[in-house]
Enzyme design. Structure first.
Site, PDB file in Angstrom:
ATOM      1  CG  PHE A  99      77.210  26.662  50.918  1.00 14.28           C
ATOM      2  CD1 PHE A  99      76.546  25.675  51.626  1.00 14.28           C
ATOM      3  CD2 PHE A  99      78.558  26.851  51.158  1.00 14.28           C
ATOM      4  CE1 PHE A  99      77.217  24.871  52.546  1.00 14.28           C
ATOM      5  CE2 PHE A  99      79.238  26.052  52.079  1.00 14.28           C
ATOM      6  CZ  PHE A  99      78.568  25.069  52.771  1.00 14.28           C
ATOM      7  CG  ASP A 154      69.281  23.583  54.532  1.00 18.27           C
ATOM      8  OD1 ASP A 154      68.932  22.498  54.999  1.00 18.27           O
ATOM      9  OD2 ASP A 154      70.471  23.894  54.402  1.00 18.27           O
ATOM     10  N   GLY A 208      76.673  23.532  64.564  1.00 20.35           N
ATOM     11  CA  GLY A 208      76.409  24.830  63.956  1.00 20.35           C
ATOM     12  C   GLY A 208      75.766  25.870  64.838  1.00 20.35           C
ATOM     13  CD  GLU A 212      69.650  23.103  63.172  1.00 15.40           C
ATOM     14  OE1 GLU A 212      70.725  23.335  63.747  1.00 15.40           O
ATOM     15  OE2 GLU A 212      69.371  21.995  62.705  1.00 15.40           O
ATOM     16  CE  LYS A 225      70.633  28.310  52.775  1.00 14.62           C
ATOM     17  NZ  LYS A 225      71.609  27.427  52.087  1.00 14.62           N
ATOM     18  NE  ARG A 238      81.545  23.617  62.742  1.00 11.31           N
ATOM     19  CZ  ARG A 238      80.351  23.194  62.370  1.00 11.31           C
ATOM     20  NH1 ARG A 238      79.312  24.004  62.486  1.00 11.31           N
ATOM     21  NH2 ARG A 238      80.177  21.989  61.893  1.00 11.31           N
TER      22      ARG A 238
END
Length: 179
Positions: A157, A108, A50, A104, A136, A170
């Site tokens: 989300f 969350d 990610g 990162e 988050k 992505r």
């Protein structure tokens, strides 16, 4: 031109954050990191998959001597965290005595970050911090002191800019949220 809505698997997503807004947040993080790590030669450890876009854009904005390495962990299935973190690809550099900044894409629940900080902290770095593009706060289940946060967001989300839904999404330069 980016789409007004996207469909990934069985979900619909609408525009949430523009590429310009993301770059502004990354630029702010880079200014902070360039100042605080001047004369320290930090090692940035990007968490794959990610964070690859975030890490690339942040590194282009770093104007101090620094290094980057990658680690891959998995804790998501579909749209929710499994709560179990599996290290897939480990760090090969010796980080003892180094200034380490974990990059990162999103924090969350904090499960992944807690495991990473415990694992990396056991290797005696000179300092260990986290820089995340998204946080988050209402989802956090661990006491984590995340020093560098690009954007705090609600519990939506999201996909795009490196974040995915079961492998898809992505590639979008903007971020979209599920509707």
């Amino acid at each position: 031109m980016n789409p007004d809505h996207i469909s990934l698997h069985n979900k619909q997503f609408e525009p949430y954050l523009s590429a310009e807004r993301l770059m502004a947040a990354i630029t702010e993080l880079a200014v902070q990191l360039n100042q605080e790590y001047a004369n320290k030669t930090p090692l940035f450890v990007a968490v794959l998959n990610g964070s690859f876009m975030f890490a690339a854009d942040l590194m282009k904005a770093m104007h101090i001597p620094c290094e980057i390495s990658f680690i891959r962990v998995a804790s998501y299935q579909g749209t929710s965290s499994t709560g179990k973190v599996q290290e897939v690809l480990g760090l090969t550099e010796d980080i003892a005595g180094r200034h380490v900044v974990v990059l990162e894409d999103i924090v969350d629940t904090g499960h992944t970050m807690k495991m990473l900080l415990d694992t990396l902290g056991a290797q005696a770095p000179a300092s260990l911090e986290v820089a995340t593009l998204f946080m988050k706060p209402e989802c956090l289940q661990h006491e984590l002191a995340i020093r560098y946060v690009g954007l705090s967001i609600p519990n939506d989300f999201i996909v795009g800019y490196g974040l995915d839904y079961d492998g898809l999404g992505r590639n979008y330069p903007d971020v979209y949220k599920a509707v």
